[in-house]
Write an enzyme that holds these catalytic residues in place. Structure first.
Site, PDB file in Angstrom:
ATOM      1  N   LYS A 154       1.109  -1.365  -0.385  1.00 43.03           N
ATOM      2  CA  LYS A 154      -0.041  -0.201  -0.292  1.00 43.03           C
ATOM      3  C   LYS A 154       0.540   1.184   0.019  1.00 43.03           C
ATOM      4  CE  LYS A 154      -3.641  -1.980   2.154  1.00 43.03           C
ATOM      5  NZ  LYS A 154      -4.692  -3.056   3.712  1.00 43.03           N
TER       6      LYS A 154
ATOM      7  N   GLN B 198      -5.348  -1.301   9.710  1.00 41.24           N
ATOM      8  CA  GLN B 198      -4.795  -2.442   8.967  1.00 41.24           C
ATOM      9  C   GLN B 198      -5.437  -3.401  10.213  1.00 41.24           C
ATOM     10  OE1 GLN B 198      -3.549  -3.124   6.163  1.00 41.24           O
ATOM     11  NE2 GLN B 198      -3.787  -5.133   6.159  1.00 41.24           N
TER      12      GLN B 198
ATOM     13  N   ASP C 250     -11.089   2.826   3.615  1.00 40.79           N
ATOM     14  CA  ASP C 250     -11.690   2.036   4.159  1.00 40.79           C
ATOM     15  C   ASP C 250     -12.518   1.699   3.554  1.00 40.79           C
ATOM     16  OD1 ASP C 250      -9.730  -0.339   3.402  1.00 40.79           O
ATOM     17  OD2 ASP C 250      -9.173   0.074   6.068  1.00 40.79           O
TER      18      ASP C 250
HETATM   19  N1  GUN Z   1      -6.814  -6.493   6.250  1.00 39.93           N
HETATM   20  C1  GUN Z   1      -7.125  -7.331   5.328  1.00 39.93           C
HETATM   21  N2  GUN Z   1      -7.528  -6.704   3.985  1.00 39.93           N
HETATM   22  C2  GUN Z   1      -7.578  -5.260   4.940  1.00 39.93           C
HETATM   23  C3  GUN Z   1      -8.147  -4.429   4.495  1.00 39.93           C
HETATM   24  O1  GUN Z   1      -8.061  -3.837   3.117  1.00 39.93           O
HETATM   25  N3  GUN Z   1      -8.319  -3.059   4.951  1.00 39.93           N
HETATM   26  C4  GUN Z   1      -7.646  -3.246   6.408  1.00 39.93           C
HETATM   27  N4  GUN Z   1      -7.513  -1.846   7.488  1.00 39.93           N
HETATM   28  N5  GUN Z   1      -7.335  -4.260   6.608  1.00 39.93           N
HETATM   29  C5  GUN Z   1      -7.145  -5.183   5.897  1.00 39.93           C
END
Ligand code: GUN
Length: 295
Positions: A54, A98, A121
């Site tokens: 990311k 995350q 998100d």
């Molecule tokens: N953990 C796995 N996928 C995601 C996501 O799309 N967003 C977040 N915040 N955590 C994750």
């Protein structure tokens, strides 16, 4: 029949290029670039990989990326204090904490603390409510990416029968809302659904988001249907190693479906591309600017 394989990797790359192309105009209008802050707590190996990807993708799009790495014994109060500081920081347009978080931290309390206008998100209940009510807001990345692929393949989705398997807050429920908003007739199926194969056979659009390797079989699918596989499961490859498979039996379904996403290279790459798109959109809205068209 051999299904068209939907190239999510190529679509995601093109979306990332469109996002990057829009950054200079934002900079010219505001004197700064969009900023995404990612917070990771602890050492979960898969999460470390995702967070690194990311950060790299954010920088490649010309946006400002900051990753906050906190130790596994971080208290909830410390994490909430960081979220409050990011909420107050004018240079931060997107905040992503995350998941999963260590067990001593209440995930819903942390998500609830994020400014909904920085919730890239789309997990905050305010954004879930906006989506349910048909109001503008930030939408979870994976389901929005799935809808982009569907519209690329099918054009207008109105009137189509869609079956979504899996009712998670992150994928299944928002996916059902997005398809409803596009005038599909949506069935949200789950582990307690009776005769799931018969329900799936009605679908023009079948979305599998259950986390069970190759659960959906060829005889569950209407000939010509479009299949979106959200699953990413690592299984034994039978030769001493492992391999990634989705929630659908790709080889079997390829003989029946009209179009299908592969794993890897289908839905997966879309999640980060939409995260960048959401960060760009959040930055525009926070600056009082209209988000660029075509994103
Ligand atoms: N953990 C796995 N996928 C995601 C996501 O799309 N967003 C977040 N915040 N955590 C994750």
């Amino acid at each position: 029949m051999s299904a068209r394989v939907i190239d999510g990797k190529a679509f995601a790359l093109a979306l990332r290029e469109r996002v990057a192309a829009a950054v200079p105009a934002f900079r010219a209008a505001t004197g700064r670039v969009p900023g995404l802050s990612v917070v990771i707590v602890g050492e979960d190996a898969a999460s470390q990989v995702y967070v690194r990807s990311k950060g790299k993708a954010t920088e490649a799009a010309g946006m400002a990326s900051v990753t906050h790495r906190l130790p596994a014994d971080t208290t909830q109060a410390e994490l909430l204090a960081l979220v409050a500081a990011l909420n107050a920081d004018e240079a931060v347009d997107g905040i992503l904490v995350q998941l999963p978080l260590p067990r001593h931290i209440d995930e819903s309390a942390v998500i609830a603390a994020i400014d909904p206008d920085k919730d890239v998100d789309g997990f905050h209940v305010v954004n879930a409510g906006r989506l349910a009510a048909g109001l503008p807001g930030l939408v979870p990345c994976t389901p929005l990416g799935c809808v982009m692929l569907l519209e690329d393949v099918l054009g207008d989705l109105a009137g189509l029968d869609a079956v979504v398997i899996g009712r998670s807050n992150i994928v299944g429920k928002p996916m059902a809302q997005l398809l409803t908003a596009r005038s599909c007739t949506v069935t949200l199926a789950h582990s307690r659904t009776r005769d799931l194969p018969a329900v799936c056979r009605r679908a023009d659009i079948l979305v599998a988001a259950v986390g069970r390797p190759e659960m959906v079989k060829a005889d569950w699918v209407k000939p010509g249907a479009t299949v979106i596989d959200v699953g990413i499961n690592r299984i034994d490859d039978g030769a001493g190693g492992t391999k990634l498979v989705g929630d659908v039996d790709f080889a079997g379904l390829s003989e029946v479906a009209g179009a299908i996403t592969p794993v890897p290279g289908g839905v997966g790459p879309m999640t980060i591309a939409v995260l960048l798109r959401n960060t760009l959109v959040a930055a525009h809205l926070r600056a009082g600017l209209a988000p660029p068209a075509g994103l």
